[in-house]
Structures are given as C-alpha cells and as structure tokens.
Design a protein around this motif. Sequence first.
Motif, mmCIF file in Angstrom:
data_model
loop_
_atom_site.group_PDB
_atom_site.id
_atom_site.type_symbol
_atom_site.label_atom_id
_atom_site.label_comp_id
_atom_site.label_asym_id
_atom_site.label_seq_id
_atom_site.Cartn_x
_atom_site.Cartn_y
_atom_site.Cartn_z
ATOM 1 N N CYS A 102 13.058 -9.866 2.366
ATOM 2 C CA CYS A 102 12.820 -9.649 3.684
ATOM 3 C C CYS A 102 11.801 -8.395 3.835
ATOM 4 O O CYS A 102 10.829 -8.519 4.891
ATOM 5 C CB CYS A 102 14.163 -9.390 4.643
ATOM 6 S SG CYS A 102 15.247 -10.466 4.438
ATOM 7 N N PHE A 103 12.015 -7.407 3.154
ATOM 8 C CA PHE A 103 10.835 -6.383 3.244
ATOM 9 C C PHE A 103 9.287 -6.954 2.973
ATOM 10 O O PHE A 103 8.483 -6.410 3.798
ATOM 11 C CB PHE A 103 11.487 -5.215 2.443
ATOM 12 C CG PHE A 103 10.593 -3.932 2.453
ATOM 13 C CD1 PHE A 103 10.767 -3.013 3.404
ATOM 14 C CD2 PHE A 103 9.546 -3.833 1.371
ATOM 15 C CE1 PHE A 103 9.990 -1.774 3.650
ATOM 16 C CE2 PHE A 103 8.644 -2.495 1.424
ATOM 17 C CZ PHE A 103 8.985 -1.639 2.544
ATOM 18 N N ASP A 104 9.351 -7.366 1.822
ATOM 19 C CA ASP A 104 8.110 -8.098 1.336
ATOM 20 C C ASP A 104 7.682 -8.967 2.354
ATOM 21 O O ASP A 104 6.342 -8.773 2.785
ATOM 22 C CB ASP A 104 8.161 -8.499 0.001
ATOM 23 C CG ASP A 104 8.166 -7.330 -0.985
ATOM 24 O OD1 ASP A 104 7.989 -6.295 -0.841
ATOM 25 O OD2 ASP A 104 8.261 -7.624 -2.311
ATOM 26 N N LEU A 105 8.106 -9.624 3.076
ATOM 27 C CA LEU A 105 7.733 -10.640 3.947
ATOM 28 C C LEU A 105 7.160 -9.994 5.136
ATOM 29 O O LEU A 105 6.106 -10.320 5.800
ATOM 30 C CB LEU A 105 8.880 -11.699 4.437
ATOM 31 C CG LEU A 105 9.002 -12.851 3.186
ATOM 32 C CD1 LEU A 105 10.306 -13.551 3.807
ATOM 33 C CD2 LEU A 105 7.988 -13.647 2.777
ATOM 34 N N ALA A 106 8.003 -8.912 5.563
ATOM 35 C CA ALA A 106 7.672 -8.363 6.857
ATOM 36 C C ALA A 106 6.260 -7.614 6.866
ATOM 37 O O ALA A 106 5.468 -7.422 7.760
ATOM 38 C CB ALA A 106 8.838 -7.396 7.138
ATOM 39 N N ARG A 107 5.828 -7.253 5.520
ATOM 40 C CA ARG A 107 4.743 -6.569 5.330
ATOM 41 C C ARG A 107 3.655 -7.185 4.681
ATOM 42 O O ARG A 107 2.469 -6.947 4.234
ATOM 43 C CB ARG A 107 4.922 -5.200 4.601
ATOM 44 C CG ARG A 107 5.194 -5.375 3.056
ATOM 45 C CD ARG A 107 5.596 -4.004 2.354
ATOM 46 N NE ARG A 107 6.237 -4.381 1.061
ATOM 47 C CZ ARG A 107 5.470 -4.090 0.022
ATOM 48 N NH1 ARG A 107 4.420 -3.415 0.089
ATOM 49 N NH2 ARG A 107 5.859 -4.155 -1.005
ATOM 50 N N ASN A 108 3.856 -8.817 4.714
ATOM 51 C CA ASN A 108 2.795 -9.601 4.025
ATOM 52 C C ASN A 108 1.932 -10.013 5.093
ATOM 53 O O ASN A 108 2.477 -10.668 6.215
ATOM 54 C CB ASN A 108 3.559 -10.727 3.533
ATOM 55 C CG ASN A 108 2.579 -11.762 2.789
ATOM 56 O OD1 ASN A 108 1.844 -12.153 3.257
ATOM 57 N ND2 ASN A 108 3.113 -12.048 1.421
ATOM 58 N N THR B 185 -6.753 -7.969 4.573
ATOM 59 C CA THR B 185 -6.677 -9.185 5.117
ATOM 60 C C THR B 185 -5.849 -10.055 4.419
ATOM 61 O O THR B 185 -5.570 -11.411 5.037
ATOM 62 C CB THR B 185 -8.065 -9.694 5.450
ATOM 63 O OG1 THR B 185 -8.607 -10.017 4.026
ATOM 64 C CG2 THR B 185 -9.087 -8.792 6.267
ATOM 65 N N GLU B 186 -5.070 -9.956 3.440
ATOM 66 C CA GLU B 186 -4.332 -10.768 2.667
ATOM 67 C C GLU B 186 -3.229 -9.879 1.790
ATOM 68 O O GLU B 186 -3.680 -8.760 1.318
ATOM 69 C CB GLU B 186 -4.706 -11.823 2.094
ATOM 70 C CG GLU B 186 -5.709 -11.409 1.077
ATOM 71 C CD GLU B 186 -6.408 -12.553 0.219
ATOM 72 O OE1 GLU B 186 -6.654 -12.570 -1.003
ATOM 73 O OE2 GLU B 186 -6.732 -13.845 0.811
ATOM 74 N N GLY B 187 -1.988 -10.674 1.549
ATOM 75 C CA GLY B 187 -1.105 -9.673 0.803
ATOM 76 C C GLY B 187 -0.328 -8.922 1.337
ATOM 77 O O GLY B 187 -0.015 -8.545 2.508
ATOM 78 N N LEU B 188 0.107 -7.872 0.383
ATOM 79 C CA LEU B 188 1.351 -6.889 1.032
ATOM 80 C C LEU B 188 0.608 -5.711 1.345
ATOM 81 O O LEU B 188 -0.430 -5.144 0.800
ATOM 82 C CB LEU B 188 2.239 -6.595 -0.146
ATOM 83 C CG LEU B 188 3.175 -7.652 -0.545
ATOM 84 C CD1 LEU B 188 4.028 -7.154 -1.818
ATOM 85 C CD2 LEU B 188 3.860 -8.349 0.531
#
Length: 152
Positions: free
Chosen positions: A17-23, A43-46
């Motif tokens: 959840c944490f990583d998806l929110a900052r992706n 412009t992409e990634g974390l």
Amino acid sequence: MPIIKHELFIEAPLDLCFDLARNVNIHTKTTSKTKEKAVDGVTEGLLEIGDTVTWEAIHFGIQQRLTAKVTQMEKPHEFVDIMVKGAFHSFTHTHQFVEKEGGTIMKDTFAYRSPFGLIGIAADKLFLEKYMRKFIITRAIELKRIAENMSS
C-alpha cells in the motif's frame, strides 16, 4: 484552512500500500478522470524524500500544472508532500499507513489554502472543498482496487 481527512481499509500488505501510494505510474492510473500525468521531475517509479514531481491535469475544464515535493518519509508508515508551485496558495498532503489484521488502513490528510483571499474562501465553501474531498476519496478507492487485485 480546510483540512480533508479520509481513511480506508485495504486488504493488502502495508509495504504494498505504501509503495503504491508513492508510485508515479499508479498515481496516473488512480487519477485518470482528470487525465493527470507526470511531466517533470520524477515521472515514473517510486517517489523518495526530496523528490519533486510536476503533474499536469484537467480540473474544472482547465489544464493545470502543479509541482509537489516529498518533504518527509518514514517507510512504510508515512510520507508528506507539499505544493511548491501551482494553483493553490499552499497544500500539505500527509499519507499514513497503519497495519491492521488482514490488511492496512490508509489515511489521507489534505490541508490546503486557496488563493485569492476572500474569493478563495468563498470558493472553498461553494465547491472547492467538496471537489477536493471527492478527488482524494476517488483516488483512494482506485488505489484500494489496485492493491487488493495485486495481493489476491
């Protein structure tokens, strides 16, 4: 200063959840109704602490740009981004994640100041706060759908 708070339980692990929110790529998927895309900075990634991203989106029928900077990060529990350039006078968006049995509680706290003094305050009361609340909730629901599909 309006403060919008929203909580949502997600049946997915805390780290996901944490990583998806900052992706950045996921952000564009969760904001597709406003055609949001990253056009500068990361412009992409974390996103990591100190990173900036410039978003281009359509709000109220007008194409707008907004640059945000990640100013705090405590993996995998919290990160904070602030507006450094854009339509608001200012905003701070705090993203928090709490592990619960069977998943994660995702909490959004969005505090902002509208531009244009009294006119901005009137806009908040008439439509802007409601619009921003719906935007945050819609994004959270989309993120939940993505996270739960990935973890099932």
